[in-house]
Scaffold this motif. Structure first.
Motif, PDB file in Angstrom:
ATOM      1  N   VAL A   1       0.856  -1.190   0.000  1.00 23.56           N
ATOM      2  CA  VAL A   1       0.000   0.000   0.000  1.00 23.56           C
ATOM      3  C   VAL A   1       0.888   1.236   0.000  1.00 23.56           C
ATOM      4  O   VAL A   1       2.006   1.215   0.512  1.00 23.56           O
ATOM      5  CB  VAL A   1      -0.947   0.027   1.219  1.00 23.56           C
ATOM      6  CG1 VAL A   1      -1.861  -1.182   1.216  1.00 23.56           C
ATOM      7  CG2 VAL A   1      -0.166   0.116   2.526  1.00 23.56           C
ATOM      8  N   THR A   2       0.391   2.303  -0.585  1.00 27.49           N
ATOM      9  CA  THR A   2       1.118   3.565  -0.645  1.00 27.49           C
ATOM     10  C   THR A   2       0.398   4.590   0.215  1.00 27.49           C
ATOM     11  O   THR A   2      -0.828   4.685   0.187  1.00 27.49           O
ATOM     12  CB  THR A   2       1.201   4.070  -2.095  1.00 27.49           C
ATOM     13  OG1 THR A   2       1.791   3.060  -2.917  1.00 27.49           O
ATOM     14  CG2 THR A   2       2.058   5.332  -2.179  1.00 27.49           C
ATOM     15  N   CYS A   3       1.154   5.346   0.985  1.00 29.18           N
ATOM     16  CA  CYS A   3       0.540   6.337   1.860  1.00 29.18           C
ATOM     17  C   CYS A   3       1.347   7.624   1.836  1.00 29.18           C
ATOM     18  O   CYS A   3       2.491   7.665   1.372  1.00 29.18           O
ATOM     19  CB  CYS A   3       0.418   5.808   3.285  1.00 29.18           C
ATOM     20  SG  CYS A   3       1.991   5.452   4.109  1.00 29.18           S
ATOM     21  N   SER A   4       0.733   8.687   2.341  1.00 33.78           N
ATOM     22  CA  SER A   4       1.359   9.999   2.407  1.00 33.78           C
ATOM     23  C   SER A   4       1.485  10.428   3.863  1.00 33.78           C
ATOM     24  O   SER A   4       0.909   9.808   4.758  1.00 33.78           O
ATOM     25  CB  SER A   4       0.505  11.007   1.628  1.00 33.78           C
ATOM     26  OG  SER A   4       0.957  12.334   1.838  1.00 33.78           O
ATOM     27  N   VAL A   5       2.242  11.504   4.093  1.00 31.15           N
ATOM     28  CA  VAL A   5       2.331  12.050   5.452  1.00 31.15           C
ATOM     29  C   VAL A   5       1.114  12.907   5.760  1.00 31.15           C
ATOM     30  O   VAL A   5       0.912  13.322   6.907  1.00 31.15           O
ATOM     31  CB  VAL A   5       3.618  12.883   5.642  1.00 31.15           C
ATOM     32  CG1 VAL A   5       4.844  12.018   5.535  1.00 31.15           C
ATOM     33  CG2 VAL A   5       3.668  14.040   4.643  1.00 31.15           C
ATOM     34  N   ARG A   6       0.306  13.182   4.727  1.00 43.13           N
ATOM     35  CA  ARG A   6      -0.893  14.006   4.889  1.00 43.13           C
ATOM     36  C   ARG A   6      -2.133  13.158   4.602  1.00 43.13           C
ATOM     37  O   ARG A   6      -2.014  12.011   4.161  1.00 43.13           O
ATOM     38  CB  ARG A   6      -0.839  15.180   3.912  1.00 43.13           C
ATOM     39  CG  ARG A   6       0.338  16.121   4.127  1.00 43.13           C
ATOM     40  CD  ARG A   6       0.241  17.319   3.200  1.00 43.13           C
ATOM     41  NE  ARG A   6       0.353  16.930   1.804  1.00 43.13           N
ATOM     42  CZ  ARG A   6       1.520  16.822   1.153  1.00 43.13           C
ATOM     43  NH1 ARG A   6       2.654  17.049   1.780  1.00 43.13           N
ATOM     44  NH2 ARG A   6       1.536  16.481  -0.107  1.00 43.13           N
ATOM     45  N   PRO A   7      -3.318  13.705   4.821  1.00 40.21           N
ATOM     46  CA  PRO A   7      -4.531  12.998   4.407  1.00 40.21           C
ATOM     47  C   PRO A   7      -4.487  12.698   2.916  1.00 40.21           C
ATOM     48  O   PRO A   7      -3.731  13.334   2.161  1.00 40.21           O
ATOM     49  CB  PRO A   7      -5.651  13.991   4.762  1.00 40.21           C
ATOM     50  CG  PRO A   7      -5.082  14.817   5.862  1.00 40.21           C
ATOM     51  CD  PRO A   7      -3.626  14.954   5.543  1.00 40.21           C
TER      52      PRO A   7
END
Length: 327
Positions: A44-50
């Motif tokens: 899965v890929t995620c960000s430091v923000r919403p």
């Protein structure tokens, strides 16, 4: 459940490197009858923000559908390179956003960086007192910024157990394949490499930067000698025998070999024999004595010493862990 890998996408990311974990881990499937075709990892890929847009170093942005809370469910976190690290690169400290994101990561989670992603790990304190690497062009700056890190600027990647770091671009592929090999054995890693059409194995200790990666046309290469050696790994191979395959002196051959491959002929031979032994331990019922002979180590003691040095385990333990057909 598949091993869950969270890839942290930061502004200024390199699209190629962001895609490496999905390409490698996402192509890792079980090969045994009881698990054949089953995905071994969930990426899965995620960000430091919403959830929302993340800038790349190219002329486009990407949309990331998960925020930093995805890090809390990860078994492994991968941090690809970014060209917009700001205080991380300039001052060696995490931004507030990054610090908050890292707070989600559970203790014991495996941490992995590709290229300048190592700056993030170092700023978070994950590399204190540990060996690590990064892209060779940033190695001096990295060492000055993080003096507590034992930087090795010459290798493709470093495996320090629960923290792994790599050099740039292609070395990220090498590191991810190494992790697949470490988790599931050579056969699975080789299957991923075939699907991805990349070399199945480049040792982490290989040089990052080879002065002349492709010899000039007027020079002979060492390809014939390497092919010849691979066809007879089970037999004694002397340096002069390899040099003779290219009609070179030992001195010229050794220099040319290192220029082309990045390691000495002896180091290369040892690594090929370790790979042969791993394959035999995983895929055959041969005794340890026979594996030692067929891989070119001669004796079980020599095999045990080389496998312990390369992998940190004995032949028996390696077979028990990765034996093809085992439950």
């Amino acid at each position: 459940m598949p091993h869950r890998i969270a890839v942290l996408a930061l502004d200024g990311l390199l699209p190629f490197e962001l895609g490496i974990p999905q390409r490698i881990f996402g192509r890792a499937f079980g090969i045994e009858p009881h698990e054949k075709g089953r995905g071994l990892y969930e990426v899965v890929t995620c960000s430091v923000r919403p959830p929302g847009p993340v800038r790349t170093d190219a002329d486009f942005t990407i949309t990331v559908e998960r925020g930093p809370e995805a890090l809390a469910t990860a078994d492994t976190v991968v941090i690809p390179a970014s060209y917009e690290l700001g205080p991380v690169f300039d001052e060696g400290r995490l931004t507030d956003e990054l610090a908050a994101a890292f707070a989600h990561i559970r203790p014991g989670t495996r941490m992995v960086s590709i290229c300048t992603g190592s700056y993030v790990l170092a700023a978070a304190g994950c590399l204190d007192g540990r060996p690590a690497t990064t892209h060779w062009s940033h190695a001096d700056h990295f060492q000055q910024l993080f003096p507590e890190v034992r930087v090795d600027p010459d290798v493709l990647f470093i495996d320090d157990g629960d923290v792994l770091t790599s050099a740039g671009v292609a070395a990220g592929i090498d590191l991810c394949l190494h992790i697949v090999r470490r988790d599931h054995g050579t056969a699975v890693a080789n299957d991923v490499a075939r699907r991805t059409v990349v070399p199945p194995h480049r040792d982490g200790g290989q040089a990052q930067y080879i002065q002349r990666p492709l010899p000039e046309a007027r020079f002979a290469t060492t390809t014939t000698a390497r092919s010849w050696a691979l066809g007879r790994l089970e037999r004694p191979i002397l340096l002069r025998d390899m040099a003779q395959q290219e009609s070179m002196s030992v001195r010229t051959f050794t220099r040319r070999f290192r220029e082309e491959v990045g390691v000495s002929p002896v180091q290369w031979l040892t690594r090929q024999r370790v790979e042969r032994a791993r394959h035999l331990l995983e895929s055959t019922d041969l005794s340890i004595d026979q594996v030692a002979r067929d891989a070119g180590f001669g004796t079980p003691t020599s095999l045990r010493q080389h496998l312990q040095a390369a992998l940190g385990v004995s032949p028996t333990v390696y077979r028990r862990t990765f034996r093809a057909g085992s439950a």
